[in-house]
Design a protein around this motif. Structure first.
Motif, short mmCIF file in Angstrom:
data_model
loop_
_atom_site.label_atom_id
_atom_site.label_comp_id
_atom_site.label_asym_id
_atom_site.label_seq_id
_atom_site.Cartn_x
_atom_site.Cartn_y
_atom_site.Cartn_z
N ALA A 36 0.74 -1.24 0.09
CA ALA A 36 0.10 -0.01 0.09
C ALA A 36 0.95 1.21 -0.04
O ALA A 36 1.99 1.35 0.79
CB ALA A 36 -1.09 -0.12 1.26
N GLY A 37 0.47 2.14 -0.75
CA GLY A 37 1.34 3.35 -0.94
C GLY A 37 1.35 4.41 0.22
O GLY A 37 2.18 5.41 0.20
N SER A 38 0.58 4.00 1.24
CA SER A 38 0.49 4.77 2.69
C SER A 38 -0.10 3.89 3.62
O SER A 38 -0.70 3.00 3.26
CB SER A 38 -0.46 6.02 2.30
N ASP A 39 0.05 4.34 4.78
CA ASP A 39 -0.43 3.65 5.85
C ASP A 39 -2.03 3.66 6.21
O ASP A 39 -2.87 2.90 6.51
CB ASP A 39 0.10 4.09 7.35
N ILE A 68 1.95 -4.42 3.58
CA ILE A 68 3.09 -3.41 4.04
C ILE A 68 2.66 -2.06 3.52
O ILE A 68 1.88 -1.93 2.46
CB ILE A 68 4.44 -3.80 3.27
N GLY A 69 2.65 -1.26 4.39
CA GLY A 69 2.43 0.21 4.12
C GLY A 69 3.46 1.26 3.88
O GLY A 69 4.51 0.69 3.78
N PHE A 70 3.09 2.40 4.02
CA PHE A 70 4.43 3.48 3.71
C PHE A 70 3.93 4.55 4.46
O PHE A 70 2.85 4.97 4.55
CB PHE A 70 4.31 4.00 2.16
N ASP A 71 5.03 5.30 5.16
CA ASP A 71 5.04 6.61 6.06
C ASP A 71 5.41 6.30 7.54
O ASP A 71 5.87 7.17 8.06
CB ASP A 71 3.65 7.28 5.97
N ASN A 72 5.08 5.18 8.12
CA ASN A 72 5.30 4.80 9.50
C ASN A 72 4.66 5.79 10.28
O ASN A 72 5.22 6.28 11.12
CB ASN A 72 6.70 4.71 9.85
N TRP A 73 3.40 6.07 9.97
CA TRP A 73 2.47 6.98 10.69
C TRP A 73 1.87 6.05 11.95
O TRP A 73 1.12 5.40 11.71
CB TRP A 73 1.15 7.53 9.94
N LYS A 74 2.63 6.27 12.98
CA LYS A 74 2.36 5.14 14.12
C LYS A 74 1.35 4.95 14.47
O LYS A 74 0.72 3.98 14.92
CB LYS A 74 3.50 5.48 15.18
N VAL A 75 0.43 5.97 14.86
CA VAL A 75 -0.92 6.11 15.25
C VAL A 75 -1.55 5.02 14.42
O VAL A 75 -2.67 4.37 14.97
CB VAL A 75 -1.70 7.38 15.31
N LEU A 76 -1.20 5.00 13.20
CA LEU A 76 -1.87 3.98 12.29
C LEU A 76 -1.46 2.49 12.25
O LEU A 76 -1.87 1.50 12.41
CB LEU A 76 -2.29 4.45 10.93
N ALA A 77 -0.19 2.53 11.96
CA ALA A 77 0.69 1.54 11.77
C ALA A 77 0.84 0.54 12.96
O ALA A 77 0.68 -0.79 12.96
CB ALA A 77 2.10 1.75 11.15
N ALA A 78 1.15 1.23 13.79
CA ALA A 78 1.53 0.13 15.37
C ALA A 78 0.31 -0.37 16.11
O ALA A 78 0.13 -1.16 16.80
CB ALA A 78 2.28 1.34 16.34
N ASN A 79 -0.85 0.47 15.53
CA ASN A 79 -2.06 -0.10 16.24
C ASN A 79 -2.94 -0.70 15.13
O ASN A 79 -4.19 -1.04 15.46
CB ASN A 79 -3.09 1.01 16.55
N ALA A 80 -2.50 -0.98 13.94
CA ALA A 80 -3.43 -1.91 13.28
C ALA A 80 -3.40 -3.37 13.69
O ALA A 80 -2.61 -3.80 14.63
CB ALA A 80 -2.44 -2.07 11.58
N ARG A 81 -4.26 -4.16 13.25
CA ARG A 81 -4.66 -5.48 13.42
C ARG A 81 -4.23 -6.48 12.14
O ARG A 81 -4.97 -6.41 11.29
CB ARG A 81 -5.72 -5.89 13.85
N PRO A 82 -3.08 -7.07 12.14
CA PRO A 82 -1.93 -6.94 12.96
C PRO A 82 -1.13 -5.77 12.76
O PRO A 82 -1.62 -4.97 11.85
CB PRO A 82 -1.28 -8.27 12.44
N PRO A 83 -0.18 -5.45 13.73
CA PRO A 83 0.58 -4.30 13.58
C PRO A 83 1.25 -4.36 12.14
O PRO A 83 1.80 -5.29 11.75
CB PRO A 83 1.66 -4.38 14.67
N LEU A 84 1.35 -3.11 11.62
CA LEU A 84 1.85 -2.83 10.18
C LEU A 84 3.22 -2.69 9.86
O LEU A 84 3.86 -1.66 10.36
CB LEU A 84 0.81 -1.86 9.64
N THR A 85 3.77 -3.66 9.08
CA THR A 85 4.99 -3.58 8.48
C THR A 85 4.81 -2.17 7.52
O THR A 85 3.89 -2.15 6.67
CB THR A 85 5.67 -4.53 7.78
N THR A 86 6.17 -1.23 7.33
CA THR A 86 5.92 -0.19 6.84
C THR A 86 7.08 0.60 6.46
O THR A 86 8.31 -0.06 7.17
CB THR A 86 4.94 1.09 7.42
N ILE A 87 7.50 1.50 5.72
CA ILE A 87 8.39 2.11 5.10
C ILE A 87 8.33 3.27 6.12
O ILE A 87 7.36 4.31 6.01
CB ILE A 87 8.65 2.38 3.61
#
Length: 343
Positions: free
Chosen positions: A253-256, A280-299
């Motif tokens: 995905a081009g963004s979280d 896998i996402g992009f941005d590492n916008w932690k409020v989205l990425a870390a709290n996703a189910r499951p937590p999101l691998t990201t750039i």
């Protein structure tokens, strides 16, 4: 060195006091405290120790008259939400050093008139330099070459090649995301991203397609899915993708935000992540990425590092060593549970 007795009058400690306490001249004490190279290391250490013991606080007004510096820098941004400007500000403040340089943050809200107003206000405060942060990583108009202070553009590059612009490596990030999925064992990889008018969307897609092509692969679904930077688009595109390519095994995905929409549909369809489809996402916008189910691998855009480098380049320019052109700052892979390797 030993401090003198407690009968001294209650007054501010001066540079002359520090010099006398350290056993050096006032000129040498001034050079030592201002980082001038003509002072021996042991002398500098003795002066600094004396200043600390006496709780010496330099007179910033007097210092500015001597050095022609205000000890302040302006950070002019159009990023109203602060997603990009705040990490860049934090990195810049780290690089400038605590107590050395203050950073004034002004938000132009993507309004050219407001930006001119803030620019005049910052220059009237005699800032020593400017860091200009855009709201999107696309080329923006230069502030011009006739400003009295050096300028560094961060995240959004200037349209003048004579300016110095620092940008994140979106092409490298796209390659990195797909490379990670390939190393985890996935091969039917789709790419769902945002607005095709954004340079970042095109660059991330280009990096992803290049890395797939090196493995002789096409994107799952036969195309890059351009749309909007939103969870709603992530949901809609994922439903279309599953209809066209039900055997997809990974989605970049081009963004979280888009990635969260992707995850929503995969959960609705009872498709396990990452054992059936990795995301896998992009941005590492932690409020989205870390709290996703499951937590999101990201750039991770590495924005604090971008801010640190911006401060370093601006400091060099203020010392008479300016740079020009575009400098690319590498991104980072943040690995979480959404892309566990195939077993």
């Amino acid at each position: 060195m030993e401090a003198t007795g407690g009968g001294a009058p209650n007054r501010s400690v001066t540079l002359r006091d520090v010099a006398r306490f350290a056993g050096v001249s006032v000129a040498t004490a001034s050079k030592a405290l201002n980082g001038q190279p003509q002072v021996r290391a042991e002398t500098r250490a003795r002066v600094i120790q004396a200043a600390e013991q006496l709780s010496f606080s330099p007179n910033t007004i007097a210092q500015s008259l001597i050095t022609q510096r205000s000890g302040t820098v302006g950070l002019l941004t159009s990023d109203l939400e602060g997603r990009f400007s705040i990490p860049i500000l934090m990195g810049a403040e780290d690089a400038f050093g605590a107590g050395q340089t203050s950073v004034f943050l002004c938000d132009a809200r993507d309004d050219a008139i407001r930006e001119k107003h803030h620019l005049r206000a910052l220059l009237s405060r005699r800032v020593d330099g400017l860091i200009v942060v855009g709201a999107r990583p696309d080329t923006r108009p230069s502030l011009g070459r006739d400003l009295p202070v050096p300028v560094v553009y961060a995240y959004a590059p200037s349209d003048d090649p004579q300016d110095l612009s620092l940008v994140t490596d979106n092409v490298g990030g796209g390659r990195m995301a797909v490379d990670h999925l390939l190393r985890c064992g996935f091969r039917r990889i789709a790419h769902i991203t945002g607005d095709p008018d954004y340079g970042a969307a095109q660059d991330r897609a280009r990096g992803a397609l290049e890395r797939l092509a090196e493995q002789g692969l096409e994107p799952a679904g036969g195309e890059v899915w351009f749309g909007m930077w939103s969870e709603a688009w992530g949901r809609g595109a994922t439903r279309m993708l599953l209809e066209r390519c039900p055997d997809v095994d990974a989605i970049f995905a081009g963004s979280d935000e888009i990635a969260r929409g992707v995850l929503d549909v995969l959960h609705e369809e009872r498709i396990e992540v990452p054992s059936r489809v990795a995301v896998i996402g992009f941005d590492n916008w932690k409020v989205l990425a870390a709290n996703a189910r499951p937590p999101l691998t990201t750039i991770d855009l590495n924005l604090e590092q971008l801010g640190r480098i911006a401060a370093q380049r601006l400091s060099a320019a203020m010392e008479g060593n300016p740079s020009s052109g575009v400098e690319t700052v590498p991104v980072r892979l943040i690995t979480r549970e959404s892309t566990a390797p195939l077993r």
